[in-house]
Design a protein around this motif. Structure first.
Motif, PDB file in Angstrom:
ATOM      1  N   SER A   1      -6.481   1.192   8.628  1.00 62.21           N
ATOM      2  CA  SER A   1      -5.990   0.317   7.232  1.00 62.21           C
ATOM      3  C   SER A   1      -5.250  -0.572   7.536  1.00 62.21           C
ATOM      4  O   SER A   1      -5.559  -1.823   6.865  1.00 62.21           O
TER       5      SER A   1
ATOM      6  N   VAL B   1      -7.159   3.028   1.508  1.00 63.55           N
ATOM      7  CA  VAL B   1      -6.853   1.958   2.388  1.00 63.55           C
ATOM      8  C   VAL B   1      -7.687   1.829   3.549  1.00 63.55           C
ATOM      9  O   VAL B   1      -7.904   0.925   4.443  1.00 63.55           O
TER      10      VAL B   1
ATOM     11  N   THR C   1       0.804  -1.010   0.099  1.00 65.24           N
ATOM     12  CA  THR C   1       0.019  -0.019   0.022  1.00 65.24           C
ATOM     13  C   THR C   1       0.906   1.163  -0.031  1.00 65.24           C
ATOM     14  O   THR C   1       2.006   1.172   0.310  1.00 65.24           O
TER      15      THR C   1
ATOM     16  N   TRP D   1     -10.367  -2.753  -0.004  1.00 60.96           N
ATOM     17  CA  TRP D   1      -9.436  -3.907   0.345  1.00 60.96           C
ATOM     18  C   TRP D   1     -10.158  -5.307  -0.253  1.00 60.96           C
ATOM     19  O   TRP D   1      -9.136  -6.063  -0.746  1.00 60.96           O
TER      20      TRP D   1
ATOM     21  N   GLY E   1      -6.376  -4.259   6.496  1.00 56.29           N
ATOM     22  CA  GLY E   1      -5.629  -5.058   5.402  1.00 56.29           C
ATOM     23  C   GLY E   1      -5.339  -6.370   5.873  1.00 56.29           C
ATOM     24  O   GLY E   1      -5.278  -7.477   5.226  1.00 56.29           O
TER      25      GLY E   1
END
Length: 244
Positions: A114, A61, A12, A67, A118
């Motif tokens: 984020s 993000v 990212t 995602w 993730g």
């Protein structure tokens, strides 16, 4: 043979700065890389330059839907995910008294939420590989105090890394955090405080800022099988700054 041959990675904040450096290093070491960012122009250009083993995806993000899309597109293009580098992050120079709630929540969403999203999103994909590595980019401000918002979220990344490392270990997935000091990236060299940062760098024991590639070398180590027994740990790269 490259140190990441056969590995599929998501990075990212991959369009510029440290993220770009990580992407270049991973491609050179044989990985297939999906780099994500909101900077479509820079991200697209970088992926095209890196060739057929690189793909750019526009991503917010802090969006759970984004995602899910990134993981799906990564699997469709290259296969299950082996490596996640949670690199995206921001800082807003402000005091507690002056920072608005909106600004604070923006930092939390991008730097902290984020990372949670993730790790959650890639878990089912990494379970297919039984050999995953998540590298969360924190900061020395995840170890010592600094700016409000930035410090808070970087401490949180350190804690989430340890929690995830314990939860994911039985899947064969490792989770570690990296804590850079002052790195010579566009966020530093193009910011309002560039002169102050240059002056501060003189007080670093190694007497300089780090180059992005120096951080990338550490990210590469943690992403590769060379670090197969490292999980739940902090890796500091700060030129001796926090040793003082």
């Amino acid at each position: 043979m490259g140190r990441l041959t056969g590995k599929v990675a998501i990075i990212t904040g991959g369009a510029r700065g440290m993220g770009e450096s990580h992407a270049r290093k991973f491609i050179a070491e044989g990985a297939k890389v999906v780099l994500t960012d909101l900077n479509v122009e820079a991200g697209t250009a970088l992926a095209q330059e890196l060739g057929e083993n690189a793909k750019f995806i526009k991503q917010d993000v802090s969006s759970e839907a984004d995602w899910a899309n990134v993981v799906t597109e990564t699997e469709n293009a290259f296969g299950p995910v082996h490596i996640l580098v949670n690199n995206a992050g921001i800082s807003i120079a402000s005091s507690i008294a002056q920072m608005t709630l909106e600004q604070y929540r923006k930092i939390v969403d991008i730097n902290q939420v984020s990372v949670f999203l993730g790790m959650k999103a890639v878990l089912p994909s990494m379970q297919k590989t039984e050999n995953g590595s998540i590298v969360n980019i924190s900061s020395i401000n995840g170890l010592v105090g600094g700016a409000i918002g930035y410090t808070d979220t970087k401490f949180a990344v350190r804690g989430m890394t340890k929690a995830a490392a314990l939860e994911f270990a039985h899947y064969g997935i490792r989770v570690n955090s990296i804590h850079p000091g002052v790195i010579e990236t566009p966020m530093v060299t193009e910011g309002d405080a560039v002169e102050q940062i240059k002056e501060f760098a003189k007080h670093i024991p190694l007497k300089r800022m780090a180059q992005s590639e120096e951080v990338s070398n550490l990210v590469l180590f943690l992403a590769s099988d060379e670090s197969s027994y490292s999980t739940g740990s902090e890796f500091v790269i700060d030129g001796g700054l926090t040793a003082q």
